[in-house]
Design an enzyme around this catalytic site. Structure first.
Site, short mmCIF file in Angstrom:
data_model
loop_
_atom_site.label_atom_id
_atom_site.label_comp_id
_atom_site.label_asym_id
_atom_site.label_seq_id
_atom_site.Cartn_x
_atom_site.Cartn_y
_atom_site.Cartn_z
N LYS A 78 -27.06 -4.71 12.13
CA LYS A 78 -27.77 -5.78 12.84
C LYS A 78 -29.27 -5.43 12.90
CE LYS A 78 -23.79 -7.11 15.69
NZ LYS A 78 -23.50 -8.52 15.45
N GLU A 83 -19.17 -10.05 26.06
CA GLU A 83 -18.81 -11.21 25.24
C GLU A 83 -18.23 -12.31 26.11
OE1 GLU A 83 -17.35 -9.99 21.06
OE2 GLU A 83 -16.37 -8.64 22.47
N PHE A 114 0.82 -1.23 0.00
CA PHE A 114 0.00 0.00 0.00
C PHE A 114 0.85 1.27 0.00
CE2 PHE A 114 -3.05 -3.00 2.21
CZ PHE A 114 -3.76 -3.25 1.06
N LYS A 163 -22.77 -13.82 27.02
CA LYS A 163 -22.78 -13.03 25.77
C LYS A 163 -24.09 -12.25 25.72
CE LYS A 163 -23.05 -13.77 20.73
NZ LYS A 163 -22.06 -12.91 20.12
N LYS A 189 -14.46 -8.61 27.37
CA LYS A 189 -14.13 -9.96 26.89
C LYS A 189 -14.13 -10.93 28.08
CE LYS A 189 -12.91 -8.80 22.60
NZ LYS A 189 -13.79 -9.17 21.48
N HIS A 237 -20.30 -2.36 11.83
CA HIS A 237 -21.20 -3.45 11.40
C HIS A 237 -22.38 -3.65 12.34
CE1 HIS A 237 -18.87 -5.99 14.20
NE2 HIS A 237 -19.88 -6.81 14.16
N HIS A 292 -19.33 0.72 18.47
CA HIS A 292 -20.61 0.02 18.60
C HIS A 292 -21.48 0.62 19.72
CE1 HIS A 292 -18.64 -2.65 15.94
NE2 HIS A 292 -18.07 -3.43 16.83
#
Ligand code: BG6
Length: 475
Positions: free
Chosen positions: A194, A228, A89, A340, A335, A190, A252
């Site tokens: 959802k 999570e 790149f 979850k 984490k 992303h 998020h």
């Protein structure tokens, strides 16, 4: 070039920079495959770009396990329509060769020059790629007819994380503004693809029973959760440079906050929605923060032995608008937690009690993003038999039960939005800026890091997030 509207949406060349990485095989190739199957994309070619000595056949072989029930005809067609361009790149001359390749692929496949550039790379490559694509004429800033269905288009998608700090994200945004019109730019988060995230604003603004109650007079507190059970899954080097605040909260969770707390957009279109979200993010004050790191994190591959990176973050924040005066917003992500859960719990204030024994619980609206997509309304109802005895009950909308389990995955939804030029579910430069500003506020506070056991609810210090109110996490 002027071509029929449907063609403009249904055909394009996907140019994936960072084609040998995890995202391409786990998410992008499966999403493109599903878009072909469902007819969202009819004519296409894929150009994979990366520094690795690989072929597209190898990329597809690795992606195969992430595509259930493959139709071989479609899969073979995808492979035959794919090309690989090996380049560094930082090698400016290589962008000229990429340009030649794109033209020859378009000609060979008789495609009308719609180009979707997907930067599935680490953010330190964003600037050089953006600048060099423009310098070599691979992309042009669109004129006033940008994003109309009659014209060919060039759009660019930036994967998250968008920079690693307020300063770096500003630099990237400045480079983008010099090269692109904002209508060509799609900063992806992303979670915005959802199903239940897409439902937040719709539930608010299409239901009379919610919107009139959506403010401090009726809402006591809001919890936004992104817990999570998984750990860092072999991404030690990346994760250690970011941590939970930058990996989950900056994007998020703050996007969920913006959707829950925004004022009514003037209209349900991308710019009005993003105006409303950006305003919320500009009004956030951090009241308290608890950070944690799970036991054994420092021994993970790729992690520095004395690392002070957070793998857990909990925040108490206020939003300085008349709508939210005195309403605490709690956020939690991490984490290796016991459960979850990605969810939003909206707790309503209690009603005036007219009974001898009052209901112990107030009403909650829960928007469950995953794993059990749906919405729950916790109400009080009569216990069978006894006249004045009240018990909490759940009214439950299960997304899978109603619409089936195979609704489109987030990346499929979002790539289809890019093809249509719809930016509603993409993050604008000012939102990114405010979100990094919030993370910066937290970094400036030098918050201590607490240990927590894997599989626990987080560090014991979590109780100190809100000592007076003694917050009870909904789950
Ligand atoms: C990603 C983070 O953006 O989101 C990951 O980098 C996290 O660390 C993931 O695990 C969570 O999203 P999802 O869709 O997998 O639940």
């Amino acid at each position: 070039m002027q071509v029929r509207g449907t063609i403009m949406q249904h055909e394009c060349v996907f140019i994936i920079l960072g084609a040998t990485g995890d995202l391409t095989k786990r998410k992008l190739i499966p999403a493109i495959y599903k878009m072909i199957i469902s007819g969202v994309i009819a004519r296409f070619a894929i150009i994979g770009v990366s520094v690795d000595d690989m072929t597209m056949q190898q990329v597809f072989d690795q992606a195969r396990v992430f595509v259930p029930d493959i139709r071989e005809v479609v899969w073979d067609r995808m492979i035959q329509s794919s090309y690989y361009h090996r380049m560094d790149f930082n090698d400016h001359a290589a962008y000229g060769q990429l340009n030649v390749l794109i033209h020859s692929v378009e000609e060979k496949n008789q495609l009308a020059s719609n180009r979707l550039f997907y930067l599935a790379t680490m953010p330190h490559h964003f600037m050089v790629i953006t600048q060099q694509l423009a310098a070599h004429g691979v992309v042009q800033k669109c004129a006033e007819l940008c994003n109309t269905v009659q014209h060919t288009w060039q759009r660019i998608v930036y994967e998250k994380p968008f920079g690693d700090s307020l300063a770096s994200s500003r630099q990237i945004n400045e480079a983008i503004a010099q090269v692109f019109d904002e209508r060509q730019v799609f900063r992806i988060d992303h979670w915005l693809g959802k199903e239940l995230v897409g439902n937040i604003a719709l539930a608010r603004f299409t239901n009379r029973i919610f919107e009139p109650l959506w403010h401090a007079e009726h809402i006591e507190s809001v919890q936004i959760i992104g817990s999570e059970r998984i750990g860092i899954e072999g991404r030690g080097q990346f994760y250690d440079a970011y941590g939970t605040l930058k990996d989950m909260v900056q994007n998020h969770l703050l996007q969920l906050l913006a959707l829950v707390a925004m004022e009514d957009p003037v209209h349900f279109t991308a710019d009005y929605l993003r105006d409303a979200k950006a305003t919320v993010l500009s009004k956030v004050t951090i009241d308290n923060v608890v950070l944690g790191q799970y036991d054994g994190y420092q021994e993970e591959l790729g992690v520095r032995p004395q690392s002070q990176t957070d793998t857990f973050a909990a925040l108490k924040i206020s939003i300085d608008t008349p709508r939210w005066q005195g309403v605490p917003f709690y956020m939690k992500a991490g984490k290796f937690l016991e459960k979850k859960e990605a969810a939003i719990h909206i707790k309503f204030k209690p009603v005036k009690c007219l009974l001898d024994i009052c209901p112990t619980d107030t009403n909650y609206l829960t928007i469950n993003i995953q794993p059990h997509e749906g919405m729950y309304l916790t109400l009080n109802a009569k216990k069978p038999g006894v006249f004045n005895d009240v018990t909490p009950i759940n009214m439950h909308f299960s997304h899978a039960a109603l619409f089936g389990p195979n609704t489109p995955a987030a990346y499929e939804v979002l790539l289809a939005d890019v093809l249509r030029g719809d930016q509603c579910a993409f993050v604008r430069a000012d939102e990114i800026d405010f979100a990094w500003g919030i993370i910066q506020q937290i970094s400036n506070k030098q918050v201590p890091l607490h240990r927590y056991a894997r599989g626990s609810a987080g560090p014991d210090a979590l109780v100190s997030l809100d000592p007076e109110r003694k917050i009870i996490w909904k789950t």
